[in-house]
Write a protein that holds these residues in place. Structure first.
Motif, PDB file in Angstrom:
ATOM      1  N   TRP A  64      28.513 -30.751  11.542  1.00 25.41           N
ATOM      2  CA  TRP A  64      28.281 -29.728  12.583  1.00 25.41           C
ATOM      3  C   TRP A  64      28.789 -30.283  14.009  1.00 25.41           C
ATOM      4  O   TRP A  64      29.438 -29.770  14.722  1.00 25.41           O
ATOM      5  N   LEU A  65      28.140 -31.592  14.345  1.00 28.66           N
ATOM      6  CA  LEU A  65      28.650 -32.381  15.400  1.00 28.66           C
ATOM      7  C   LEU A  65      30.059 -32.540  15.199  1.00 28.66           C
ATOM      8  O   LEU A  65      30.618 -32.473  16.508  1.00 28.66           O
ATOM      9  N   LEU A  66      30.417 -33.023  14.330  1.00 31.09           N
ATOM     10  CA  LEU A  66      32.061 -33.378  14.267  1.00 31.09           C
ATOM     11  C   LEU A  66      33.029 -31.885  14.544  1.00 31.09           C
ATOM     12  O   LEU A  66      34.150 -32.074  15.191  1.00 31.09           O
ATOM     13  N   LEU A  67      32.534 -30.982  14.031  1.00 32.17           N
ATOM     14  CA  LEU A  67      33.029 -29.853  14.105  1.00 32.17           C
ATOM     15  C   LEU A  67      32.986 -29.357  15.711  1.00 32.17           C
ATOM     16  O   LEU A  67      34.109 -29.071  16.187  1.00 32.17           O
ATOM     17  N   ARG A  68      32.118 -29.478  16.322  1.00 26.32           N
ATOM     18  CA  ARG A  68      31.779 -29.222  17.574  1.00 26.32           C
ATOM     19  C   ARG A  68      32.552 -30.251  18.589  1.00 26.32           C
ATOM     20  O   ARG A  68      33.337 -29.555  19.576  1.00 26.32           O
ATOM     21  N   LYS A  69      32.492 -31.431  18.310  1.00 35.05           N
ATOM     22  CA  LYS A  69      33.403 -32.365  19.041  1.00 35.05           C
ATOM     23  C   LYS A  69      34.785 -31.918  18.727  1.00 35.05           C
ATOM     24  O   LYS A  69      35.540 -32.230  19.744  1.00 35.05           O
ATOM     25  N   SER A  70      35.342 -31.427  17.554  1.00 31.12           N
ATOM     26  CA  SER A  70      36.650 -31.389  17.455  1.00 31.12           C
ATOM     27  C   SER A  70      37.145 -29.958  18.290  1.00 31.12           C
ATOM     28  O   SER A  70      38.509 -29.849  18.457  1.00 31.12           O
ATOM     29  N   GLN A  71      36.524 -29.293  18.649  1.00 33.54           N
ATOM     30  CA  GLN A  71      36.686 -28.261  19.656  1.00 33.54           C
ATOM     31  C   GLN A  71      36.285 -28.510  21.225  1.00 33.54           C
ATOM     32  O   GLN A  71      36.407 -27.755  22.005  1.00 33.54           O
ATOM     33  N   SER A  72      36.054 -29.743  21.470  1.00 39.62           N
ATOM     34  CA  SER A  72      35.672 -30.209  22.693  1.00 39.62           C
ATOM     35  C   SER A  72      36.973 -29.934  23.901  1.00 39.62           C
ATOM     36  O   SER A  72      37.942 -29.905  23.388  1.00 39.62           O
ATOM     37  N   GLY A  73      36.731 -29.920  24.990  1.00 35.66           N
ATOM     38  CA  GLY A  73      37.793 -29.806  26.064  1.00 35.66           C
ATOM     39  C   GLY A  73      38.171 -31.118  26.270  1.00 35.66           C
ATOM     40  O   GLY A  73      39.402 -31.181  27.150  1.00 35.66           O
ATOM     41  N   ASP A  74      37.738 -32.214  25.912  1.00 35.84           N
ATOM     42  CA  ASP A  74      37.865 -33.494  25.896  1.00 35.84           C
ATOM     43  C   ASP A  74      38.907 -33.798  25.085  1.00 35.84           C
ATOM     44  O   ASP A  74      38.739 -34.135  23.745  1.00 35.84           O
ATOM     45  N   ARG A  75      40.222 -34.248  25.349  1.00 36.64           N
ATOM     46  CA  ARG A  75      41.340 -34.589  24.272  1.00 36.64           C
ATOM     47  C   ARG A  75      41.014 -35.729  23.393  1.00 36.64           C
ATOM     48  O   ARG A  75      40.953 -35.645  22.102  1.00 36.64           O
ATOM     49  N   THR A  76      40.519 -36.809  24.085  1.00 40.93           N
ATOM     50  CA  THR A  76      40.167 -38.001  23.402  1.00 40.93           C
ATOM     51  C   THR A  76      38.894 -37.662  22.326  1.00 40.93           C
ATOM     52  O   THR A  76      39.010 -38.412  21.643  1.00 40.93           O
ATOM     53  N   ALA A  77      38.003 -36.773  22.924  1.00 42.43           N
ATOM     54  CA  ALA A  77      36.865 -36.602  21.884  1.00 42.43           C
ATOM     55  C   ALA A  77      37.248 -35.947  20.862  1.00 42.43           C
ATOM     56  O   ALA A  77      37.012 -36.168  19.775  1.00 42.43           O
TER      57      ALA A  77
END
Length: 584
Positions: A64-77
């Protein structure tokens, strides 16, 4: 947020629900409820929140952390999250399913373009709508084609559309009457399909749809009329017919050039099909899928690959910096892949089944060159050519070298050619196209980067001063009816002489590095004709090394093996010409 879990069905007979299996199922249901509750908390809360208050195992948090990170506003993240997902191979099936169901369009496409991604990240395509009882897929394909605008089209689109509609009408009428009648302009094509007339008609319709899909507004019509689902059904029905599947991929790839259609393409289930095709050992299938996914991937790609422009390397997302481009342009009767295969011989033909590209490759730029020079983007282009008018795919098509060069230059610029240092590799008439493209680019300010970044050119048996093929064709015109491309290769062609004179002066001024190869053996054209297509004197551009090789015209660009002189000298030229660029 909605989540779905796939479980095996359980019998309602209580006698079967006792014992270890029953207890395991109960524990699994508890675990599922726990994961769903946790996922809801995590996705609702800020990404930086601590998880000390959440009762969940560490490995569940990671999903779930990776899912959340994949929807971050930061392109690099986002890019890092996709990479971490693709490199994870220890998850359970249900964890891959969670990602597949909860990720956004951007993440799904990124996973499809990541080499190590597990195919469990991709849900099967949604069920296709049922066919009407009184129709067949051939008729639905015809209806889709007939629904597209038929006015203000160029002659070839009109030709393909008219031919497809005509032949499909005959096919449907014959099926209803219990008979099959070929007839019409499609006879030579229909005969080539032997006993499968429906495949013939489908091919006609697909050829027409490929042409229509080059027009953005027609792509909208294809989508609105259920074309994505219909093409998917056809793709699945013809798993044993690569030619039909490739044409379908061409249509989807053209539609993917239109960003407003990306969501529909993804939701119709095409990404899972493309992700699987990307992993195919068949280079053509993988390359068509790679083109479509690259057009869908707006997270990492600025370039757009139009019909006929294929990236051979890198086909996946990569952390390897790409420092230069090498472009492959085929000649008469060539193609983006088959022109650049390894030279066949009896021993290798028996070993090809093993698909060991160290011993045999169907496309040496993709296998050998990409491995030797991973910092290169390698592109191969494809365009239709013919030796004679009666074998041309579109009888109305009379495309000169000047017309083709303008068309190809526009497509290559859209693919970002000119943004990096460039080396052009050409065979036969392809070399004339390269010369014409560079001369035309020099006259257009918007194409100045193409000229400024061109470092060198390799010519494989290019008829700078004309070809015997043109003379031979004229002498037996009743047999060949030479095409416009062949006529332009005549030694007394004023256009060819002007092209040679202008380019020689231009290349000297720009100090392009040049390498010329030329055949020394005659070439068989069919069973009756044997001739030396490009003599040594015609292959001499006037600058650069001229190297005769004891092969015929078709094999001058097909090395026998990786350590053969042809390949090693080509590799040496590329490495030396781009030495400074590859070091930076």
């Amino acid at each position: 947020m909605k989540s779905y879990i796939y479980l095996h069905t359980v019998s309602l007979d209580k006698r079967e629900n006792y014992g270890i299996t029953y207890q395991a199922r109960k524990e699994l249901h508890k675990a599922v409820r726990k994961v769903l509750a946790t996922s809801a908390k995590i996705l609702r809360g800020p990404f930086a929140d601590t998880f000390s208050t959440i009762d969940v195992e560490d490995h569940e948090c990671a999903v779930w952390l990776l899912l959340r990170k994949s929807q971050s506003g930061d392109r690099t993240a986002r890019l890092q999250a996709v990479q971490e997902m693709s490199e994870t191979h220890h998850w359970h099936d249900y964890q891959y399913r969670i990602i597949a169901q909860a990720c956004d369009l951007r993440t799904l496409i990124g996973l499809a373009r990541s080499k190590e991604s597990d195919l469990r990240f991709f849900l099967p395509p949604p069920p296709l709508p049922s066919l009407n009882e009184d129709t067949c897929i051939e008729e639905e394909l015809r209806q889709l084609l007939a629904s597209l605008p038929q006015t203000e089209l160029d002659e070839c689109i009109q030709y393909f559309t008219s031919l497809a509609l005509s032949e499909s009408s005959q096919s449907l009428a014959a099926q209803k009457g219990g008979l099959w009648c070929f007839g019409g302009n499609g006879l030579p094509y229909a005969e080539s399909f032997g006993e499968v007339p429906s495949a013939t008609v489908e091919m006609f319709c697909l050829e027409a749809l490929v042409k229509h899909s080059e027009i953005p507004t027609h792509c909208d019509e294809i989508e609105a009329n259920g074309g994505l689902q219909l093409l998917q059904r056809l793709y699945q029905l013809h798993k044993d017919c690569p030619k039909i599947q490739r044409n379908i991929m061409r249509i989807i790839g053209n539609m993917a050039l239109n960003e407003h259609l990306h969501s529909t393409i993804v939701h119709s289930g095409w990404v899972s099909i493309l992700a699987e095709a990307m992993k195919s050992p068949r280079i053509m299938e993988a390359s068509h899928a790679a083109r479509t996914l690259a057009n869908l991937d707006r997270e990492t790609m600025r370039e757009k690959y139009q019909d006929g422009v294929y990236v051979l390397h890198p086909q996946y997302r990569t952390s390897q910096p790409i420092k230069a481009d090498v472009l492959f342009i085929h000649g008469l009767m060539g193609a983006a892949f088959k022109t650049w295969r390894q030279q066949d011989n009896e021993q290798l033909l028996t070993e090809k089944i093993l698909e060991d590209d160290a011993r045999y490759t169907t496309c040496w730029p993709k296998t050998w060159l990409a491995r030797d020079c991973p910092a290169l983007r390698i592109i191969s282009v494809e365009y239709d050519t013919s030796l004679s008018d009666w074998r041309t795919r579109c009888p109305m098509e009379r495309k000169s070298i000047a017309f083709r060069s303008d068309e190809l230059l526009r497509k290559l610029r859209a693919a970002g050619v000119g943004d990096r240092p460039v080396i052009w590799v050409s065979h036969s008439m392809g070399g004339l196209l390269v010369k014409k493209m560079l001369l035309e680019a020099s006259k257009k300010p918007e194409m100045s980067t193409v000229i400024n970044n061109t470092r060198g050119i390799i010519f494989y048996s290019v008829p700078h001063h004309g070809s015997h093929l043109a003379e031979y064709s004229v002498n037996i015109r009743y047999l060949l009816f030479p095409s416009l491309e062949v006529k332009e290769l005549s030694k007394d062609s004023p256009a060819l002489k002007t092209l040679q004179d202008d380019f020689l002066e231009f290349a000297k001024d720009k100090n392009f590095q040049v390498l010329n190869f030329v055949e020394t053996l005659p070439t068989y054209i069919g069973s009756m004709i044997k001739l030396h297509v490009v003599p040594v004197e015609s292959a001499d551009l006037g600058i650069g090394d001229l190297i005769p090789v004891d092969v015929d015209h078709l094999n001058i660009c097909k090395p026998k093996k990786k350590d053969a002189f042809l390949y090693q000298r080509t590799l040496q030229f590329i490495c030396e010409t781009l030495a400074k660029d590859l070091e930076d």
